[in-house]
Design a protein around this motif. Structure first.
Motif, PDB file in Angstrom:
ATOM      1  N   ARG A 100      54.070  32.535  39.316  1.00  9.93           N
ATOM      2  CA  ARG A 100      52.992  33.525  39.277  1.00  9.93           C
ATOM      3  C   ARG A 100      52.570  33.917  37.864  1.00  9.93           C
ATOM      4  O   ARG A 100      51.507  34.508  37.686  1.00  9.93           O
ATOM      5  N   THR A 101      53.396  33.619  36.855  1.00 10.22           N
ATOM      6  CA  THR A 101      53.034  33.966  35.479  1.00 10.22           C
ATOM      7  C   THR A 101      53.305  32.785  34.551  1.00 10.22           C
ATOM      8  O   THR A 101      54.071  31.877  34.889  1.00 10.22           O
ATOM      9  N   VAL A 102      52.707  32.819  33.379  1.00 10.19           N
ATOM     10  CA  VAL A 102      52.899  31.739  32.400  1.00 10.19           C
ATOM     11  C   VAL A 102      54.325  31.715  31.864  1.00 10.19           C
ATOM     12  O   VAL A 102      54.788  30.683  31.366  1.00 10.19           O
ATOM     13  N   VAL A 141      48.968  40.467  31.754  1.00  5.99           N
ATOM     14  CA  VAL A 141      48.821  39.191  32.430  1.00  5.99           C
ATOM     15  C   VAL A 141      48.650  39.442  33.912  1.00  5.99           C
ATOM     16  O   VAL A 141      49.508  40.058  34.546  1.00  5.99           O
ATOM     17  N   ARG A 142      47.537  39.007  34.488  1.00  2.17           N
ATOM     18  CA  ARG A 142      47.276  39.209  35.903  1.00  2.17           C
ATOM     19  C   ARG A 142      47.774  37.993  36.676  1.00  2.17           C
ATOM     20  O   ARG A 142      48.934  37.674  36.655  1.00  2.17           O
ATOM     21  N   THR A 143      46.898  37.268  37.353  1.00  2.53           N
ATOM     22  CA  THR A 143      47.325  36.084  38.090  1.00  2.53           C
ATOM     23  C   THR A 143      47.547  34.925  37.122  1.00  2.53           C
ATOM     24  O   THR A 143      47.100  34.943  35.966  1.00  2.53           O
ATOM     25  N   LEU A 144      48.227  33.902  37.597  1.00  4.00           N
ATOM     26  CA  LEU A 144      48.503  32.734  36.773  1.00  4.00           C
ATOM     27  C   LEU A 144      47.214  32.056  36.323  1.00  4.00           C
ATOM     28  O   LEU A 144      47.045  31.721  35.143  1.00  4.00           O
ATOM     29  N   GLY A 145      46.287  31.876  37.260  1.00  5.64           N
ATOM     30  CA  GLY A 145      45.007  31.247  36.915  1.00  5.64           C
ATOM     31  C   GLY A 145      44.254  32.054  35.873  1.00  5.64           C
ATOM     32  O   GLY A 145      43.680  31.492  34.925  1.00  5.64           O
ATOM     33  N   TYR A 146      44.252  33.371  36.047  1.00  7.86           N
ATOM     34  CA  TYR A 146      43.576  34.254  35.086  1.00  7.86           C
ATOM     35  C   TYR A 146      44.210  34.129  33.707  1.00  7.86           C
ATOM     36  O   TYR A 146      43.526  34.057  32.685  1.00  7.86           O
ATOM     37  N   ALA A 147      45.549  34.118  33.670  1.00 14.05           N
ATOM     38  CA  ALA A 147      46.264  34.048  32.394  1.00 14.05           C
ATOM     39  C   ALA A 147      45.946  32.760  31.637  1.00 14.05           C
ATOM     40  O   ALA A 147      45.725  32.766  30.428  1.00 14.05           O
ATOM     41  N   LEU A 148      45.920  31.654  32.350  1.00 12.78           N
ATOM     42  CA  LEU A 148      45.621  30.363  31.705  1.00 12.78           C
ATOM     43  C   LEU A 148      44.184  30.323  31.202  1.00 12.78           C
ATOM     44  O   LEU A 148      43.907  29.882  30.073  1.00 12.78           O
ATOM     45  N   ASN A 149      43.250  30.794  32.027  1.00 13.95           N
ATOM     46  CA  ASN A 149      41.846  30.777  31.615  1.00 13.95           C
ATOM     47  C   ASN A 149      41.581  31.728  30.446  1.00 13.95           C
ATOM     48  O   ASN A 149      40.774  31.440  29.563  1.00 13.95           O
ATOM     49  N   ARG A 150      42.269  32.876  30.430  1.00 12.65           N
ATOM     50  CA  ARG A 150      42.096  33.810  29.315  1.00 12.65           C
ATOM     51  C   ARG A 150      42.616  33.190  28.019  1.00 12.65           C
ATOM     52  O   ARG A 150      42.014  33.351  26.954  1.00 12.65           O
ATOM     53  N   ASP A 205      43.861  23.274  38.539  1.00 17.43           N
ATOM     54  CA  ASP A 205      44.615  22.360  39.394  1.00 17.43           C
ATOM     55  C   ASP A 205      46.122  22.552  39.229  1.00 17.43           C
ATOM     56  O   ASP A 205      46.876  22.565  40.203  1.00 17.43           O
ATOM     57  N   PHE A 206      46.539  22.714  37.968  1.00 17.46           N
ATOM     58  CA  PHE A 206      47.955  22.897  37.654  1.00 17.46           C
ATOM     59  C   PHE A 206      48.488  24.204  38.245  1.00 17.46           C
ATOM     60  O   PHE A 206      49.564  24.250  38.856  1.00 17.46           O
ATOM     61  N   ALA A 207      47.722  25.281  38.079  1.00 16.15           N
ATOM     62  CA  ALA A 207      48.140  26.595  38.590  1.00 16.15           C
ATOM     63  C   ALA A 207      48.294  26.565  40.108  1.00 16.15           C
ATOM     64  O   ALA A 207      49.252  27.120  40.660  1.00 16.15           O
ATOM     65  N   LYS A 208      47.360  25.901  40.777  1.00 16.76           N
ATOM     66  CA  LYS A 208      47.421  25.804  42.235  1.00 16.76           C
ATOM     67  C   LYS A 208      48.672  25.037  42.677  1.00 16.76           C
ATOM     68  O   LYS A 208      49.373  25.447  43.595  1.00 16.76           O
ATOM     69  N   PHE A 209      48.964  23.933  41.968  1.00 13.89           N
ATOM     70  CA  PHE A 209      50.107  23.094  42.333  1.00 13.89           C
ATOM     71  C   PHE A 209      51.429  23.840  42.170  1.00 13.89           C
ATOM     72  O   PHE A 209      52.264  23.833  43.077  1.00 13.89           O
ATOM     73  N   ILE A 210      51.640  24.460  41.014  1.00 14.57           N
ATOM     74  CA  ILE A 210      52.945  25.091  40.784  1.00 14.57           C
ATOM     75  C   ILE A 210      53.102  26.389  41.583  1.00 14.57           C
ATOM     76  O   ILE A 210      54.220  26.786  41.920  1.00 14.57           O
ATOM     77  N   LYS A 211      51.992  27.029  41.927  1.00 15.30           N
ATOM     78  CA  LYS A 211      52.085  28.222  42.771  1.00 15.30           C
ATOM     79  C   LYS A 211      52.507  27.837  44.179  1.00 15.30           C
ATOM     80  O   LYS A 211      53.354  28.487  44.804  1.00 15.30           O
ATOM     81  N   GLU A 212      51.918  26.723  44.684  1.00 16.53           N
ATOM     82  CA  GLU A 212      52.222  26.274  46.038  1.00 16.53           C
ATOM     83  C   GLU A 212      53.611  25.659  46.153  1.00 16.53           C
ATOM     84  O   GLU A 212      54.275  25.794  47.182  1.00 16.53           O
ATOM     85  N   ASN A 213      54.051  24.968  45.100  1.00 23.43           N
ATOM     86  CA  ASN A 213      55.310  24.228  45.180  1.00 23.43           C
ATOM     87  C   ASN A 213      56.509  24.945  44.574  1.00 23.43           C
ATOM     88  O   ASN A 213      57.660  24.638  44.917  1.00 23.43           O
ATOM     89  N   PHE A 214      56.238  25.876  43.651  1.00 23.36           N
ATOM     90  CA  PHE A 214      57.347  26.574  42.987  1.00 23.36           C
ATOM     91  C   PHE A 214      57.258  28.096  43.094  1.00 23.36           C
ATOM     92  O   PHE A 214      58.162  28.801  42.658  1.00 23.36           O
TER      93      PHE A 214
END
Length: 327
Positions: free
Chosen positions: A67-69, A4-13, A55-64
């Protein structure tokens, strides 16, 4: 387990690995015996999921700082929904919840880890700031409704319309349901699921949208009042009868006329034309408060929506039409 790399990558994969273009959803359900919840069949659905995931990944990365699922939890999802509610309408919020639930399933399938547990099934859809034109009718409290009943049952009166009022304030029934209520729908025998009994609302009883439902009897006071109301009625007898001779239901318009006369006499005309609904609202608040004492907010929202006859939609906006104090 896949790296698992970045959060965005993990969700898209996770989305890509569960995408099955051209496959028949019905055929897959048949072959896999219904285990297809993680599958994505259309490009439109996939694109929508990618958009939500970004959008979700950006929000939780910025606010919480997520970094991983594996770090995603219910609190983050709820905060994201509250954020979306500031600009999105209710329809969009429903779609967002659906997308989040699908993303959770895709991640569980792709990364095969018990650590992924977002509890999306517990999500409550918040009230949208874009929902305008909501009419919050005034609920009629128990003391005021008792004054109306006392007036309608004063010496010299013969109408049974007051029984419709009683059913609405005791069970939250719509006026159509009250005039079609029969004695054999009332079950006062205790059981494991319903310690104080329950009342059935069948399709033939005027249930809105042909949605039958069960209304649990919640308190001993409610049980005794219902027993008194049903006294002398058996089998297919209507609870609200046209006359004391014969078994004919009182018509809805006759109930409304009786209500309006009482409201005018008592100077309570702000409830005119909407008395049953005002009583349903008061009942909904009482039912919410009682159930909420031992259940979560999301469980209580689903429960009250269901017994009101709205189904189990987890919409806070839907319930806010009836319950003013949601805690």
């Amino acid at each position: 387990m896949p790296k698992v790399r970045t959060l965005g990558y993990a969700l898209n994969r996770a989305i890509q690995e569960n995408f099955s273009p051209g496959e028949s959803k019905r055929s897959a359900k048949f072959q896999l015996q219904g285990e297809t919840d993680n599958k994505i069949y259309s490009y439109a659905h996939k694109d929508g999921l990618h958009s939500t995931a970004k959008d979700f990944a950006k929000f939780i990365k910025e606010n919480f700082g997520t970094r991983t699922v594996y770090e995603i939890d219910y609190k983050q999802l709820a905060a994201y929904l509250e954020h979306k509610a500031e600009t999105c309408n209710e329809k969009t919020l429903f779609k967002t919840v659906s997308h989040l639930a699908k993303l959770e399933l895709c991640c569980k399938c792709t990364y095969a880890s018990k650590k992924i547990n977002w509890n999306t099934k517990e999500l409550v859809i918040p009230i949208s700031a874009n929902n305008t034109g909501i009419t919050k009718d005034k609920p009629m409290d128990w003391t005021t409704s008792q004054k109306v009943i006392d007036y309608m049952t004063r010496p010299g009166t013969h109408s049974e319309a007051y029984r419709s009022l009683e059913l609405s304030r005791l069970l939250g029934m719509r006026v159509e349901e009250t005039v079609n209520a029969r004695a054999n729908r009332f079950h006062f025998e205790p059981s494991k699921d319903y310690p104080l009994g329950y009342v059935e609302i069948c399709k033939s009883d005027g249930a809105k949208g042909n949605r039958p439902r069960i209304i649990p009897i919640q308190t001993t006071e409610q049980l005794e009042a219902l027993k008194l109301l049903c006294a002398g009625r058996t089998g297919n007898d209507f609870i609200v009868q046209k006359s004391k001779i014969g078994n004919q239901p009182l018509e809805k318009k006759s109930v409304s006329k009786s209500f309006n006369r009482a409201l005018k006499a008592l100077r309570l005309e702000e409830y005119k034309g909407n008395l049953n609904h005002a009583l349903r609202k008061d009942w909904a608040q009482r039912s919410y408060d009682l159930y909420r004492e031992s259940h979560t907010k999301s469980e209580t929202v689903r429960y009250v929506n269901k017994i009101l006859g709205h189904g189990e939609e987890r919409s806070l906006s839907e319930l806010s039409h009836y319950v003013n104090d949601i805690w």
